[in-house]
Design a protein around this motif. Structure first.
Motif, PDB file in Angstrom:
ATOM      1  N   GLN A   1       0.807  -1.227   0.000  1.00 48.48           N
ATOM      2  CA  GLN A   1       0.000   0.000   0.000  1.00 48.48           C
ATOM      3  C   GLN A   1       0.840   1.277   0.000  1.00 48.48           C
ATOM      4  OE1 GLN A   1       0.226  -2.185   2.343  1.00 48.48           O
ATOM      5  NE2 GLN A   1       0.162  -1.369   4.408  1.00 48.48           N
TER       6      GLN A   1
ATOM      7  N   THR B   1      -4.554  -9.762 -24.201  1.00 46.99           N
ATOM      8  CA  THR B   1      -4.960 -10.273 -22.896  1.00 46.99           C
ATOM      9  C   THR B   1      -6.357  -9.809 -22.523  1.00 46.99           C
ATOM     10  OG1 THR B   1      -2.693  -9.863 -22.278  1.00 46.99           O
ATOM     11  CG2 THR B   1      -4.144 -10.570 -20.538  1.00 46.99           C
ATOM     12  N   GLU B   2      -6.605  -8.533 -22.725  1.00 45.74           N
ATOM     13  CA  GLU B   2      -7.816  -7.973 -22.139  1.00 45.74           C
ATOM     14  C   GLU B   2      -8.982  -7.882 -23.107  1.00 45.74           C
ATOM     15  OE1 GLU B   2      -8.320  -7.438 -19.096  1.00 45.74           O
ATOM     16  OE2 GLU B   2      -6.429  -7.010 -18.091  1.00 45.74           O
ATOM     17  N   ILE B   3      -8.720  -7.681 -24.373  1.00 43.59           N
ATOM     18  CA  ILE B   3      -9.835  -7.367 -25.252  1.00 43.59           C
ATOM     19  C   ILE B   3     -10.080  -8.432 -26.324  1.00 43.59           C
ATOM     20  CG2 ILE B   3     -10.855  -5.593 -26.721  1.00 43.59           C
ATOM     21  CD1 ILE B   3      -9.044  -3.598 -25.192  1.00 43.59           C
TER      22      ILE B   3
ATOM     23  N   ASN C   1      -7.638   1.182   2.506  1.00 39.77           N
ATOM     24  CA  ASN C   1      -6.710   0.396   1.697  1.00 39.77           C
ATOM     25  C   ASN C   1      -5.278   0.899   1.722  1.00 39.77           C
ATOM     26  OD1 ASN C   1      -8.297  -1.672   0.765  1.00 39.77           O
ATOM     27  ND2 ASN C   1      -9.114  -0.491  -0.937  1.00 39.77           N
TER      28      ASN C   1
ATOM     29  N   LEU D   1      -8.927  -0.868  -5.703  1.00 38.79           N
ATOM     30  CA  LEU D   1      -8.782  -2.325  -5.839  1.00 38.79           C
ATOM     31  C   LEU D   1      -8.170  -2.953  -4.589  1.00 38.79           C
ATOM     32  CD1 LEU D   1      -7.286  -2.538  -9.427  1.00 38.79           C
ATOM     33  CD2 LEU D   1      -9.626  -2.950  -8.793  1.00 38.79           C
ATOM     34  N   GLY D   2      -7.409  -2.177  -3.870  1.00 43.22           N
ATOM     35  CA  GLY D   2      -6.672  -2.747  -2.739  1.00 43.22           C
ATOM     36  C   GLY D   2      -5.326  -3.268  -3.224  1.00 43.22           C
TER      37      GLY D   2
ATOM     38  N   THR E   1      -3.722  -6.016  -2.774  1.00 44.36           N
ATOM     39  CA  THR E   1      -3.632  -7.407  -3.236  1.00 44.36           C
ATOM     40  C   THR E   1      -4.014  -7.535  -4.702  1.00 44.36           C
ATOM     41  OG1 THR E   1      -4.569  -7.862  -1.076  1.00 44.36           O
ATOM     42  CG2 THR E   1      -4.193  -9.734  -2.522  1.00 44.36           C
ATOM     43  N   LEU E   2      -5.166  -6.972  -5.046  1.00 45.60           N
ATOM     44  CA  LEU E   2      -5.618  -7.092  -6.428  1.00 45.60           C
ATOM     45  C   LEU E   2      -4.745  -6.278  -7.364  1.00 45.60           C
ATOM     46  CD1 LEU E   2      -9.494  -7.010  -6.285  1.00 45.60           C
ATOM     47  CD2 LEU E   2      -8.037  -8.840  -7.093  1.00 45.60           C
TER      48      LEU E   2
ATOM     49  N   ARG F   1      -3.189  -8.278 -10.588  1.00 45.25           N
ATOM     50  CA  ARG F   1      -3.733  -8.069 -11.926  1.00 45.25           C
ATOM     51  C   ARG F   1      -2.600  -7.783 -12.910  1.00 45.25           C
ATOM     52  NH1 ARG F   1      -8.754  -9.799 -13.173  1.00 45.25           N
ATOM     53  NH2 ARG F   1      -9.980  -9.694 -11.307  1.00 45.25           N
TER      54      ARG F   1
ATOM     55  N   ALA G   1      -8.209  -2.922 -15.015  1.00 43.17           N
ATOM     56  CA  ALA G   1      -9.138  -3.484 -14.031  1.00 43.17           C
ATOM     57  C   ALA G   1      -9.863  -2.366 -13.300  1.00 43.17           C
ATOM     58  CB  ALA G   1      -8.382  -4.363 -13.044  1.00 43.17           C
TER      59      ALA G   1
ATOM     60  N   GLN H   1     -12.533  -0.986 -15.439  1.00 40.39           N
ATOM     61  CA  GLN H   1     -13.686  -1.890 -15.478  1.00 40.39           C
ATOM     62  C   GLN H   1     -14.614  -1.664 -14.299  1.00 40.39           C
ATOM     63  OE1 GLN H   1     -11.884  -5.785 -15.704  1.00 40.39           O
ATOM     64  NE2 GLN H   1     -12.699  -6.045 -17.756  1.00 40.39           N
ATOM     65  N   ARG H   2     -14.049  -1.142 -13.214  1.00 41.13           N
ATOM     66  CA  ARG H   2     -14.849  -0.925 -12.022  1.00 41.13           C
ATOM     67  C   ARG H   2     -15.814   0.242 -12.159  1.00 41.13           C
ATOM     68  NH1 ARG H   2     -13.738  -2.188  -6.729  1.00 41.13           N
ATOM     69  NH2 ARG H   2     -12.996  -4.310  -6.563  1.00 41.13           N
ATOM     70  N   ILE H   3     -15.555   1.118 -13.127  1.00 38.97           N
ATOM     71  CA  ILE H   3     -16.381   2.320 -13.243  1.00 38.97           C
ATOM     72  C   ILE H   3     -17.837   1.941 -13.459  1.00 38.97           C
ATOM     73  CG2 ILE H   3     -16.889   4.333 -14.682  1.00 38.97           C
ATOM     74  CD1 ILE H   3     -13.907   4.570 -15.171  1.00 38.97           C
TER      75      ILE H   3
ATOM     76  N   GLU I   1     -14.472   0.781 -20.157  1.00 40.03           N
ATOM     77  CA  GLU I   1     -13.040   0.580 -19.998  1.00 40.03           C
ATOM     78  C   GLU I   1     -12.271   0.682 -21.313  1.00 40.03           C
ATOM     79  OE1 GLU I   1     -15.290  -1.624 -18.924  1.00 40.03           O
ATOM     80  OE2 GLU I   1     -14.956  -3.599 -19.788  1.00 40.03           O
TER      81      GLU I   1
END
Lengths: 401, 366, 82
Positions: free
Chosen positions: B37, B110-112, B170, B240-241, B243-244, B248, B254, B257-259, B269
Motif C-alpha cells: 500500500q 490479454t484484455e480485449i 486500503n 482495488l486494494g 492485493t488485487l 492483476r 481493471a 472496469q470498475r467504473i 473501460e
C-alpha cells in the motif's frame, strides 16, 4: 490525380475499419446471465442460464417459450465444461453480461478457491457480478427455476439480493474482487449470501410456475454462509446474518422489534446505521471496540404507549440498544468461538493501527481473536414517530384497561 | 534543409505524455507487488527525485544547444567512442520500441481480443509510428497537441468516475514497507518514468523554438506526468486494494472496469484504454525516432528518412520475439530494465556532462 | 508461406521506392545500409511468419547484466536483514 490518390487511400483505409479480428456480432452471442458451478465426482458440472432474446423483448407477445434456457455440462475443469457447452448450445456463450454466479453447496463445502481462479482470470468475465452459494439444493437446480415479474431468474436473484441488502440486511452483495480481497487477506475466510429453493423443484422448472398468481416454487435468500480455508463451514441464520451486516457497516436500513414494558411489541425502522471498529494495543495485547451509531424512526406500535412523552422515547432507545447489543454479542460469539474466523477483517484494523505489534501477533491471530473480549457500544437515537404520534383508536379508555 | 522546429508548448505536452508512456499500464502492479500500500509514496518520492534527473538532462542539453543528442555525444567524447555509444544507444532504442509494440499487442490480446494475433495490432500501430516518423517531428508534435485534450478529458472522467469507490482503509498502514525495498522501488519507478526522458534530448534544445520556456516545460511536463501516475497508482490501491493491484496483469484496466455510475455509465473501460494507447504511442514514437536519428548519425547519413521503414520492420519483428511470455516481460521490467536504464539514461548523461565540463564544451555565448 | 511472400514483395516494393532516388544523388553508403537493414527486417519477420524460433535479443543483454543484478540483490537482502 491527387484527388484520386486520396480517394484510393481512404478506400484502402476503410477496409481496416470493417471490424475487429475477434469480432462477435449480437446474433452470434448467447448472453449468459447466470452461471452455476457444482462439484461432481469427476470434476465440475456447470450450468448456464442464457436469455432467449425474442422472449425478453417487450413488444412481442409471448409465444409460450421460456424466457431463459439453462444448459448443463460436465468437465474436468470449469473452463473445459464451458467450452464443451457449445456442443449443445445454439451459440457460443458470452459472459460479459453475467449477473450472478451460484456456487453449489457441495462445492462450497469442499473447496471453491480453484473455481474463483478461472472466473477472475478469464477476460470475458468482468467484475460486476455477484457471487452466492446455494443451500440444500445444488446450483443446477437453482438455475432451473423460473421466476415471475423478472423474466430472467438471474435478474430476480440479483434484484432481491440488492434490495434485501438495502432494506433488511440479512444478505451481502459480494463481487469477485471483494471475495478475492477478503479471501487473500484473512485465512481464506469470507461470507457469501446463501440462496435456497422453497417448494417443489419439478414445478419450478415448468412455465406453469409463472402462470399463476401464487408461485409454487420460489428462490429465497436465507442468510450468510461462512467460509474458512476456502470451505463453507457454516450458515448463519437471518438474525446473525444481520449481526454480520451491522458489524460490516453494511446496514443501510432495517427493522428491529422491541418488546413494550407490559405486553406487545414495537417495531422501529433503522434509517441510518454506522459501525466503527476501533483497535488498539494495550501492551502487546490487542483490544477491539465496536461502536454502532443508529438513527431510527418508530415504525409500528402494537402496544399501549404514550409516544408523546420523552420518557417513552428514551425507553425505546434503551431497549433497541440492548437488543442490538445482544445480537452483536451473539454474532461475535459465533464467529469467535464456534467458527474461529475473522471474516470481517478485524485483524486488518489492528494491522492499520500498529503494523509493528501486529507482526508479532499475526501468527497466533486466530487463537487470540477467539479468546479476546470485544467491547460493544451501541448508541441509538429515535428521531421521528412516523406520520402520526399516538394511534387515535387506542384512546385513553383502552389504555386504562 | 530547413530545420524542423516545435514550440515549447508542444514540447511540454510531449514531455508529459512521454513520461506517462507505458508506466501507466505496468507500474501499479510492479511496485505494489514490492511495497504494497505504500506504492503511492514511492511514486511521489520518485517524482520529486526525477526533477534532479531532468535538471541533469537540461544541463547536458544546454551544453550543446544546436546538436541533437547523438551529435552531442560525438562532439563530447570524440568520433570513435561517440559512434560506439551511439550504436549501443540505437540498439537500446530499437529494442525498447519493439518492446512497446509488444506491450500494445499483449495488452489487446490479454484484455480485449484474445484470439487476434498480436502481430495485427503491432502492424497497425507500427505503420502509424513509421508514418509519423516519416512526416517528421513537427507533424508529430502537432498530433501530440491534438491528442493531449483527448487524454486529459479521458483522464479527468476516469478519476471522477472511479473516485466514489475509494476506500481510504486500503492505504493504511502507511510506511509499512522496509526502507530498502522502498529505495529499490523508487528506482524502479523512475526507470520507467523519468529516465527514458533522456530521449527528449533528441529534440531539446536543438529543435525547440524558445529554449527558456521549453526548459520550464520540461519540468512542468514531467511534474504533471508524475502527478498523473501517482494518481493512477493511488486510485488502484484505494479502489482495488494492494492485493488485487499487484496480482492483476494490467491494474489500470481493471480499475477502469470498475467504473459504474448509477448503473448506466459503465463498461467504458475500452474508451479509458485510449488513454494509455495515446501515451504509449507518444513514447514509442520517441524511442523509434531516436533510434532512426542515432542510426543515421552512426553512419553519417544526412537524410534519415530511408532508414525509417527498414528500422520499423525490424522493431515490428522484434516485438514478436522480444519476450516469449509475459513472465519474461515482467521479470525484465522489474529486474533488468532499471539497471539498463540507470546505465544508459543516467550514468551516461552524467558522464557526458562531466567530460563536457572538463573539455569546456559549452554553448557559444552571444 | 503466403505471409513470407507478402513480406518479400513488400520489401522489394519499398526498395524500388527508395533506391532510385538515392541512386540519383549517388549516395551508395545509404543504399548499402538501407538494403542491409531492410534485409534484416524482412528476414526477422519471415522467420516469425514461418514460426521459426528466434531467440530474444534480450538474452545476451540479460546475461551481461546478471552479475550486476546479483550484486544489487545482495545489497537489497542486506538492507532488509539489517
Amino acid at each position: 490525380m491527387h484527388k484520386l490518390q486520396l480517394i484510393g487511400c481512404l478506400l484502402i483505409v476503410s477496409l481496416l475499419l470493417s471490424g475487429c479480428w475477434s469480432k462477435r456480432e449480437l446474433n452470434e452471442l448467447a448472453i449468459v446471465t447466470a452461471l452455476g458451478i457444482d462439484k461432481v465426482d469427476d470434476g465440475f458440472e456447470i450450468s448456464i442460464q442464457i436469455v432467449e432474446p425474442s422472449e425478453i423483448s417487450a413488444k412481442q407477445p409471448s409465444a409460450g417459450r421460456s424466457p431463459v434456457i439453462t444448459y448443463h455440462e460436465r468437465g474436468k475443469t470449469v473452463f473445459e465444461a464451458i467450452r464443451k457447452i457449445t456442443t449443445l448450445a445454439a451459440r457460443k456463450p458470452y459472459f460479459s453480461h453475467l449477473q450472478i454466479v451460484v456456487i453449489g453447496e457441495e462445492l462450497a463445502k469442499s473447496n471453491m478457491v480453484d473455481v474463483l481462479d478461472f472466473i477472475s482470470r478469464d477476460h470475458e468475465f468482468r467484475n460486476d457480478f455477484n457471487i452466492i452459494v446455494s443451500h440444500e439444493v445444488n446450483a443446477k437446480e437453482v438455475l432451473s427455476i423460473l421466476t415471475p415479474i423478472e423474466k430472467i431468474p438471474a435478474s430476480k436473484m440479483l434484484n432481491s439480493l440488492q434490495a434485501s441488502e438495502k432494506v433488511w440486511g440479512s444478505v451481502l452483495t459480494v463481487n469477485i474482487d471483494d471475495l478475492i480481497n477478503t479471501l487473500s487477506n484473512n485465512e481464506e475466510s469470507a461470507v457469501i449470501s446463501a440462496i435456497t429453493m422453497d417448494g417443489s423443484k419439478s414445478l419450478g422448472m415448468s412455465q406453469t410456475n409463472v402462470q399463476q398468481a401464487e408461485t409454487s416454487t420460489l428462490l429465497k435468500y436465507i442468510g450468510l454462509a461462512i467460509f474458512k480455508n476456502g470451505q463453507q463451514i457454516g450458515l448463519l441464520n437471518a438474525e446473525d446474518s444481520r449481526g454480520i451486516s451491522y458489524l460490516d457497516n453494511k446496514i443501510e436500513s432495517t427493522v428491529e422489534i422491541i418488546s413494550c414494558p407490559k405486553e406487545g411489541t414495537l417495531t422501529t425502522e433503522i434509517t441510518h446505521a454506522q459501525t466503527k471498529i476501533k483497535g488498539r494495543f494495550e501492551g502487546n495485547m490487542p483490544q477491539l471496540k465496536v461502536q454502532i451509531t443508529i438513527e431510527q424512526n418508530v415504525g409500528e406500535v402494537e402496544c399501549m404507549l404514550n409516544l408523546g412523552e420523552k420518557k417513552t422515547i428514551e425507553m425505546i432507545n434503551k431497549r433497541t440498544e440492548e437488543l442490538i447489543h445482544k445480537r452483536i454479542e451473539h454474532t461475535l460469539q459465533i464467529l469467535q468461538q464456534d467458527y474461529q474466523v475473522d471474516v470481517l477483517s478485524f485483524g486488518e484494523v489492528l494491522h492499520r493501527k500498529d503494523p509493528e505489534k501486529w507482526k508479532k501477533i499475526k501468527k497466533d491471530w486466530l487463537a487470540i481473536f477467539s479468546e479476546m473480549p470485544i467491547h460493544i457500544e451501541v448508541n441509538v437515537k429515535t428521531q421521528a414517530l412516523g406520520t402520526m404520534e399516538n394511534f387515535p383508536v387506542r384512546n385513553e379508555k383502552n389504555m386504562g384497561e | 534543409m530547413n530545420k524542423e522546429m516545435i514550440s515549447s508548448r508542444q514540447f511540454t505536452i510531449i514531455t508529459l505524455l512521454c513520461s506517462i508512456g507505458t508506466a501507466i499500464l505496468i507500474i501499479p502492479a510492479s511496485i505494489t507487488n514490492d511495497v504494497q500500500q505504500d506504492a503511492w509514496i514511492v511514486a511521489s518520492i520518485g517524482v520529486i527525485f526525477s526533477l534532479l534527473i531532468i535538471k541533469l538532462f537540461i544541463t547536458l542539453g544546454k551544453r550543446t544547444p544546436s546538436f541533437t543528442f547523438p551529435q552531442a555525444i560525438e562532439k563530447i567524447v570524440g568520433k570513435f567512442f561517440g559512434k560506439a555509444i551511439n550504436l549501443c544507444f540505437t540498439m537500446l532504442m530499437l529494442l525498447s520500441a519493439g518492446e512497446l509494440l509488444y506491450f500494445i499487442g499483449i495488452f489487446m490480446k490479454t484484455e480485449i481480443m484474445p484470439e487476434t494475433p498480436s502481430m495485427s495490432f503491432v502492424l497497425l500501430f507500427g505503420i502509424i509510428v513509421m508514418y509519423a516518423a516519416y512526416l517528421g517531428i513537427e507533424v508529430f508534435a502537432r498530433s501530440a497537441e491534438i491528442l493531449f485534450p483527448v487524454f486529459a478529458f479521458i483522464f479527468i472522467v476516469f478519476v471522477l468516475c472511479i473516485s466514489p469507490q475509494i476506500d481510504i482503509g486500503n492505504v493504511q498502514p502507511i510506511l509499512e514497507a522496509s526502507p530498502s525495498s522502498m529505495v529499490f522501488s523508487t528506482i524502479r519507478f523512475m526507470s520507467l518514468f523519468s529516465f527514458p526522458l533522456v530521449i527528449l534530448l533528441i529534440v531539446f534544445p536543438s529543435n525547440v523554438d524558445v529554449q527558456e520556456s521549453a526548459t520550464k516545460g520540461f519540468y512542468i511536463g514531467a511534474m504533471i506526468g508524475g502527478v498523473v501516475l501517482v494518481t493512477v497508482i493511488l486510485l488502484s490501491i484505494l479502489v482495488l486494494g494492494p492485493t488485487l493491484t499487484s496480482s492483476r496483469t494490467f491494474p489500470s484496466y481493471a480499475l477502469a472496469q470498475r467504473i459504474s455510475i448509477g448503473d448506466f455509465l459503465q463498461r467504458i473501460e475500452v474508451i479509458m484504454a485510449a488513454m494509455w494507447i495515446t501515451t504509449i504511442y507518444i513514447r514509442m514514437f520517441m524511442y523509434f525516432y531516436a533510434s532512426v536519428i542515432s542510426m543515421a548519425q552512426v553512419f553519417n547519413i544526412a537524410n534519415h528518412r530511408p532508414l525509417i521503414i527498414p528500422l520499423g520492420m525490424i522493431s515490428m519483428g522484434l516485438s514478436q520475439v522480444i519476450h516469449p511470455t509475459i513472465i519474461e516481460s515482467n521479470l525484465y521490467n522489474q529486474e533488468y530494465w532499471p539497471i539498463l536504464a540507470t546505465i544508459f539514461m543516467v550514468l551516461l548523461p552524467l558522464m557526458l556532462l562531466i567530460i563536457a565540463m572538463l573539455r569546456h564544451i559549452k554553448a557559444p555565448s552571444n | 508461406m503466403l505471409t513470407v511472400i507478402c513480406i518479400i514483395v513488400a520489401s522489394i516494393i519499398i526498395a524500388f521506392i527508395f533506391i532510385p532516388s538515392l541512386l540519383k544523388i549517388k549516395d551508395t553508403k545509404t543504399i548499402v545500409i538501407f538494403s542491409l537493414l531492410l534485409l534484416i527486417g524482412a528476414l526477422l519477420n519471415s522467420l516469425n511468419a514461418l514460426n521459426i524460433h528466434v531467440p530474444s535479443p534480450l538474452i545476451p543483454l540479460v546475461m551481461i547484466l546478471s552479475p550486476l543484478k546479483k550484486i544489487l540483490d545482495s545489497w537489497r537482502e542486506g538492507g532488509t536483514r539489517k
